[in-house]
Design an enzyme around this catalytic site. Structure first.
Site, mmCIF file in Angstrom:
data_model
loop_
_atom_site.group_PDB
_atom_site.id
_atom_site.type_symbol
_atom_site.label_atom_id
_atom_site.label_comp_id
_atom_site.label_asym_id
_atom_site.label_seq_id
_atom_site.Cartn_x
_atom_site.Cartn_y
_atom_site.Cartn_z
ATOM 1 N N ARG A 87 0.857 -1.185 -0.103
ATOM 2 C CA ARG A 87 -0.034 -0.094 0.244
ATOM 3 C C ARG A 87 0.986 1.223 -0.107
ATOM 4 N NH1 ARG A 87 -3.692 -0.342 4.990
ATOM 5 N NH2 ARG A 87 -4.871 -1.737 3.708
ATOM 6 N N ARG A 157 -1.283 6.834 9.583
ATOM 7 C CA ARG A 157 -1.474 6.242 8.046
ATOM 8 C C ARG A 157 -1.560 7.460 7.090
ATOM 9 N NH1 ARG A 157 -3.774 1.092 8.343
ATOM 10 N NH2 ARG A 157 -3.013 -0.127 10.299
ATOM 11 N N LYS A 222 -3.324 1.477 14.982
ATOM 12 C CA LYS A 222 -3.282 2.560 13.734
ATOM 13 C C LYS A 222 -3.769 3.764 13.988
ATOM 14 C CE LYS A 222 -5.768 -0.394 11.222
ATOM 15 N NZ LYS A 222 -6.807 -0.984 10.333
ATOM 16 N N LYS A 224 -5.713 7.378 12.091
ATOM 17 C CA LYS A 224 -5.725 8.036 10.737
ATOM 18 C C LYS A 224 -5.997 9.677 10.919
ATOM 19 C CE LYS A 224 -7.481 3.533 9.059
ATOM 20 N NZ LYS A 224 -8.479 2.829 8.635
ATOM 21 N N CYS A 447 -15.300 -3.018 0.083
ATOM 22 C CA CYS A 447 -13.919 -3.359 0.313
ATOM 23 C C CYS A 447 -13.374 -4.567 -0.297
ATOM 24 C CB CYS A 447 -13.741 -3.834 1.830
ATOM 25 S SG CYS A 447 -14.416 -5.288 2.165
ATOM 26 N N CYS A 453 -7.824 -10.730 1.195
ATOM 27 C CA CYS A 453 -7.902 -10.242 2.518
ATOM 28 C C CYS A 453 -8.092 -11.565 3.550
ATOM 29 C CB CYS A 453 -9.079 -9.471 2.645
ATOM 30 S SG CYS A 453 -9.143 -9.103 4.389
ATOM 31 N N CYS A 492 -16.274 -7.866 6.464
ATOM 32 C CA CYS A 492 -16.062 -8.355 7.638
ATOM 33 C C CYS A 492 -16.288 -7.214 8.526
ATOM 34 C CB CYS A 492 -14.716 -9.051 8.263
ATOM 35 S SG CYS A 492 -13.193 -7.810 8.577
ATOM 36 N N CYS A 496 -13.524 -1.673 6.272
ATOM 37 C CA CYS A 496 -12.790 -0.902 5.254
ATOM 38 C C CYS A 496 -13.559 -0.324 4.260
ATOM 39 C CB CYS A 496 -11.764 -1.928 4.829
ATOM 40 S SG CYS A 496 -10.710 -2.722 5.922
HETATM 41 FE FE1 SRM Z 1 -8.816 -1.855 6.226
HETATM 42 C C1 SRM Z 1 -7.532 -4.470 7.760
HETATM 43 C C2 SRM Z 1 -8.010 -3.200 3.283
HETATM 44 C C3 SRM Z 1 -9.678 0.971 4.550
HETATM 45 C C4 SRM Z 1 -10.299 -0.874 9.169
HETATM 46 N N1 SRM Z 1 -8.052 -3.631 5.585
HETATM 47 C C5 SRM Z 1 -7.404 -4.571 6.436
HETATM 48 C C6 SRM Z 1 -6.463 -5.639 5.584
HETATM 49 C C7 SRM Z 1 -5.182 -5.002 5.527
HETATM 50 C C8 SRM Z 1 -6.446 -6.966 6.294
HETATM 51 C C9 SRM Z 1 -5.569 -7.284 7.343
HETATM 52 O O1 SRM Z 1 -5.312 -6.899 8.181
HETATM 53 O O2 SRM Z 1 -4.703 -8.243 6.731
HETATM 54 C C10 SRM Z 1 -7.031 -5.321 4.201
HETATM 55 C C11 SRM Z 1 -6.319 -5.704 3.199
HETATM 56 C C12 SRM Z 1 -7.295 -6.240 1.998
HETATM 57 C C13 SRM Z 1 -6.739 -6.496 0.909
HETATM 58 O O3 SRM Z 1 -6.310 -7.769 0.413
HETATM 59 O O4 SRM Z 1 -6.187 -5.602 0.237
HETATM 60 C C14 SRM Z 1 -7.743 -4.019 4.370
HETATM 61 N N2 SRM Z 1 -8.541 -1.126 4.577
HETATM 62 C C15 SRM Z 1 -8.372 -2.033 3.445
HETATM 63 C C16 SRM Z 1 -8.612 -1.185 1.912
HETATM 64 C C17 SRM Z 1 -7.818 -1.586 0.777
HETATM 65 C C18 SRM Z 1 -10.002 -1.375 1.453
HETATM 66 C C19 SRM Z 1 -10.702 -0.829 0.223
HETATM 67 O O5 SRM Z 1 -11.230 -1.706 -0.219
HETATM 68 O O6 SRM Z 1 -10.180 0.210 -0.291
HETATM 69 C C20 SRM Z 1 -8.459 0.239 2.550
HETATM 70 C C21 SRM Z 1 -7.097 0.655 2.517
HETATM 71 C C22 SRM Z 1 -6.887 1.914 3.124
HETATM 72 C C23 SRM Z 1 -5.864 2.671 2.672
HETATM 73 O O7 SRM Z 1 -5.407 2.937 1.628
HETATM 74 O O8 SRM Z 1 -5.047 2.824 3.827
HETATM 75 C C24 SRM Z 1 -8.939 0.091 3.965
HETATM 76 N N3 SRM Z 1 -9.614 -0.242 6.921
HETATM 77 C C25 SRM Z 1 -10.156 0.942 5.917
HETATM 78 C C26 SRM Z 1 -11.269 1.583 6.740
HETATM 79 C C27 SRM Z 1 -11.654 2.812 5.976
HETATM 80 C C28 SRM Z 1 -11.132 4.319 6.145
HETATM 81 O O9 SRM Z 1 -10.188 4.125 6.663
HETATM 82 O O10 SRM Z 1 -11.494 5.143 5.844
HETATM 83 C C29 SRM Z 1 -11.488 1.333 7.725
HETATM 84 C C30 SRM Z 1 -12.388 1.714 8.815
HETATM 85 C C31 SRM Z 1 -12.099 2.846 9.720
HETATM 86 C C32 SRM Z 1 -11.406 2.695 11.019
HETATM 87 O O11 SRM Z 1 -10.154 2.415 10.888
HETATM 88 O O12 SRM Z 1 -12.187 2.306 11.872
HETATM 89 C C33 SRM Z 1 -10.226 -0.036 8.080
HETATM 90 N N4 SRM Z 1 -8.647 -2.586 8.036
HETATM 91 C C34 SRM Z 1 -9.526 -2.017 9.166
HETATM 92 C C35 SRM Z 1 -9.521 -2.758 10.313
HETATM 93 C C36 SRM Z 1 -10.174 -2.354 12.014
HETATM 94 C C37 SRM Z 1 -9.347 -1.440 12.686
HETATM 95 C C38 SRM Z 1 -9.762 -1.287 13.894
HETATM 96 O O13 SRM Z 1 -10.031 -0.093 14.550
HETATM 97 O O14 SRM Z 1 -10.025 -2.574 14.698
HETATM 98 C C39 SRM Z 1 -8.580 -3.864 9.894
HETATM 99 C C40 SRM Z 1 -8.079 -4.942 10.869
HETATM 100 C C41 SRM Z 1 -7.033 -4.362 11.899
HETATM 101 O O15 SRM Z 1 -6.438 -3.449 11.826
HETATM 102 O O16 SRM Z 1 -6.865 -5.304 12.747
HETATM 103 C C42 SRM Z 1 -8.300 -3.411 8.643
HETATM 104 FE FE1 SF4 Z 2 -10.842 -7.447 4.689
HETATM 105 FE FE2 SF4 Z 2 -12.706 -6.894 6.569
HETATM 106 FE FE3 SF4 Z 2 -11.411 -4.976 5.542
HETATM 107 FE FE4 SF4 Z 2 -12.960 -6.113 4.193
HETATM 108 S S1 SF4 Z 2 -13.382 -5.163 5.915
HETATM 109 S S2 SF4 Z 2 -10.936 -5.729 3.310
HETATM 110 S S3 SF4 Z 2 -12.856 -8.169 4.637
HETATM 111 S S4 SF4 Z 2 -10.527 -6.369 6.888
#
Ligand code: SRM
Ligand code: SF4
Length: 584
Positions: A87, A157, A222, A224, A447, A453, A492, A496
């Site tokens: 990323r 981030r 993390k 943001k 997402c 993922c 899930c 995201c």
């Molecule tokens: Fe996310 C984890 C993809 C935006 C909350 N996110 C992941 C991971 C890396 C899975 C992992 O931990 O192994 C996913 C990778 C999937 C893949 O194969 O690409 C993933 N997140 C994404 C992306 C690519 C979704 C998308 O379809 O665009 C976004 C990449 C953002 C970036 O460029 O930095 C993405 N993730 C978000 C958002 C939305 C936002 O930030 O606007 C959220 C919710 C907002 C928030 O943070 O509350 C988000 N991602 C998470 C979480 C839960 C964090 C938490 O507070 O518990 C995880 C899991 C974790 O961190 O444990 C996670």
């Molecule tokens: Fe993966 Fe869950 Fe984030 Fe979707 S919402 S990209 S399934 S960690």
């Protein structure tokens, strides 16, 4: 919206107890170096071992494997086909054509999916990079002025900034703040340069000198940050820990309202986790931006929960210590007093598609990219589109830049009048521009989920295109052909795809099963409420059919779907406190 938890009696500032294992590994990592360098040479496995599996995240990579073939490989007694997802760091989402051509070529030559995936945080991801090609990937990025530092892990981030090509002067200033914030809050360790760019190790011993803001153990979780320009809340402030809402006078930026403590993730069955909107701390002048940002980050660094990672984000710290206590500490550390918030209004989210003319006379073309997946594909949902080739052809002739939006779309920005026609033709020829895309499709987002993922419980990106086909049919049947509902799917409850700020949010529960949430608003100021649990795909459609039929028949003039479901009593508005999210 603010939580009602402003004051907490006898707040627990630091949570005592056995620290999470991530704290040990950060402490032992020698400022994020670990043994990544040695591990990289180990070709016995395609993956990273022990702590390095986690540490590479702070360098912008996640170890993954293709879940579609995991069981088959297991049957054959083979190790999962390890690879990494990268990323990039792209403050404000701006990338120039030279950089685009470099990432385009790398995606073709060295990624197993051959795609560039635009994310919900204004950047791009490569999926499927094998270990022998990882160093080359970083060096390729570096050769065109890009990196992936701190796009994952317990750090600040990628910093977002509203994509506003029209008011270009204000946007330029806001974007510069996004870049400054990104630089200011970036890890200062030289680990990335040493490991990936072969730079020399410089010995420093004082922790304060190495990481003055993040500290030797970095953040508890993390973090943001965004810069947002009202009235468009396109970056979804309530998903973020720290937001700077641009306040302008006469088209010039004067300062920011600061909103702290948003976040969307939760865990099914764990009521101590919940989505939460950010609280308004007040107004600061723009000169105080970096000091306030550093203060918010260091308060979260010192008071965030390092015992339980599920409750470690800023949103939980605020609810534990109280908003007033947190804010007072920020004021003390920054040497800044927040004044009363200046008035502003968010009226919408999402992107406006097609051409617009900026006040600088340049033209900007916003392209709708379904799921942000830029790929040439024979896949049915791509219908033979050649999005990747199209972007490459545009990059070859484009003299402006590209802006990635926080909704997985892309703006070809800064086009001169004379170049408009040829760019538009390329976009049309390759399926990047299509006047037939419905409002509903443009308002839908998912997402990544399967197959890359590791946390996905249900499909999201691969489910969205056909789901939208069906929803389009339903809306037309119910007399709502040109209307739209903000519809978001996440595989899930991590959220995201920001389903927890959608009018209809589908949150993956298991294969083909979703929890259905209803009732955010167009401006994204409200978290939706659980409506039905464990609904299968047919159930999702029949619910949307029934709900949209009622919306069509009973709505007030121009009443949005999310407002309607609350007024009609279909769901209650989440208003009390986020701690009670699961019970209200
Ligand atoms: Fe996310 C984890 C993809 C935006 C909350 N996110 C992941 C991971 C890396 C899975 C992992 O931990 O192994 C996913 C990778 C999937 C893949 O194969 O690409 C993933 N997140 C994404 C992306 C690519 C979704 C998308 O379809 O665009 C976004 C990449 C953002 C970036 O460029 O930095 C993405 N993730 C978000 C958002 C939305 C936002 O930030 O606007 C959220 C919710 C907002 C928030 O943070 O509350 C988000 N991602 C998470 C979480 C839960 C964090 C938490 O507070 O518990 C995880 C899991 C974790 O961190 O444990 C996670
Ligand atoms: Fe993966 Fe869950 Fe984030 Fe979707 S919402 S990209 S399934 S960690």
């Amino acid at each position: 919206m603010s939580s009602n938890f402003t004051k907490v009696e006898n707040p627990v500032l630091v949570v005592e107890g056995k620290q999470a294992d991530n704290e040990r590994l950060k402490a032992e990592s020698d400022y994020l170096r670990g043994t990544i360098k040695e591990d990289l040479q180990d070709r016995m496995t395609g993956g990273f071992t022990s702590d390095n599996f986690q540490l590479i995240r702070t360098h912008g990579m996640y170890q993954q494997d293709d879940r579609d073939i995991r069981a088959e490989r297991q049957k054959q007694k083979l190790e999962p086909l390890h690879n990494v997802m990268l990323r990039a760091r792209l403050p404000g989402g701006i990338i120039n054509p030279t950089q685009w051509l470099a990432i385009d070529k790398f995606a073709d030559d060295y990624t197993s999916y051959g795609s560039i995936r635009l994310t919900t945080r204004q950047t791009f991801q490569f999926h499927g990079v094998l270990k022998p090609n990882i160093k080359l990937m970083h060096q390729t990025l570096n050769s065109v002025g890009l990196d992936s530092i701190a796009t994952a892990g317990d750090v600040n981030r990628n910093v977002l900034c509203t994509s506003n090509p029209v008011e270009s002067e204000l946007h330029q200033e806001a974007y510069e703040w996004a870049t400054k914030l990104s630089e200011h809050l970036l890890p200062k360790t030289r680990a990335y340069a040493e490991i990936w760019l072969d730079e020399e190790k410089v010995e420093t011993t004082e922790a304060d000198e190495i990481e003055p803001i993040l500290g030797s153990n970095y953040l508890p979780r993390k973090f943001k940050t965004t810069v947002v320009i009202p009235p468009n809340n396109d970056i979804d402030v309530h998903a973020n820990d720290l937001n700077f809402v641009a306040i302008s006078e006469g088209g010039k930026l004067v300062g920011f309202n600061v909103l702290v403590g948003g976040g969307l993730a939760m865990t099914h069955g764990d009521n101590s986790t919940y989505p939460r909107c950010a609280d308004d701390f007040g107004f600061i002048s723009k000169e105080d931006t970096l000091a306030v940002a550093a203060a918010v980050v260091t308060v979260q660094r010192d008071w965030g929960n390092r015992v339980n990672r599920k409750n470690a984000k800023t949103k939980y710290t605020l609810d534990r210590v109280g908003v007033d206590t947190f804010k007072a500490e920020v004021e003390k550390r920054a040497g800044v007093e927040f004044s009363e918030s200046r008035s502003y209004e968010f009226t919408h989210r999402g992107d406006s598609f097609g051409w617009v003319e900026g006040i600088d006379g340049k033209h900007h073309l916003t392209l709708f990219i379904e799921n942000g997946r830029i790929l040439d594909s024979e896949r049915a949902d791509f219908a033979g589109k050649t999005l990747k080739t199209g972007m490459r052809e545009i990059a070859k002739i484009h003299k402006g830049d590209f802006r990635l939006t926080a909704n997985q779309n892309l703006i070809v920005a800064g086009v001169a009048e004379a170049d408009k026609a040829v760019i538009e033709q390329l976009a049309r020829d390759h399926g990047l521009l299509n006047d037939g895309v419905s409002n509903q499709r443009k308002a839908s987002m998912a997402c990544v989920a399967f197959p890359t993922c590791p946390l996905a419980m249900a499909e999201a990106e691969r489910y969205l295109p056909t789901l939208v086909d069906d929803v389009e049919t339903i809306l037309e049947k119910n007399g709502l052909k040109d209307e739209s509902i903000i519809l978001r799917v996440t595989g899930c409850p991590n959220g995201c795809g920001r389903a927890m700020l959608a009018e209809i949010g589908l949150v993956g529960k298991g294969p083909g099963k979703y929890n259905m949430y209803l009732g955010s608003d167009l401006a994204g100021s409200r978290v939706p409420k659980l409506y039905k649990e464990n609904v299968d795909e047919a159930g999702v459609l029949s619910e949307i059919d029934a709900l949209s039929a009622r919306w069509s028949a009973e709505r007030n003039d121009n009443e949005a779907f999310g407002d309607f479901v609350i007024r009609a009593g279909i769901v209650e508005q989440v208003i009390v406190s986020f701690k009670d999210f699961h019970h209200a």
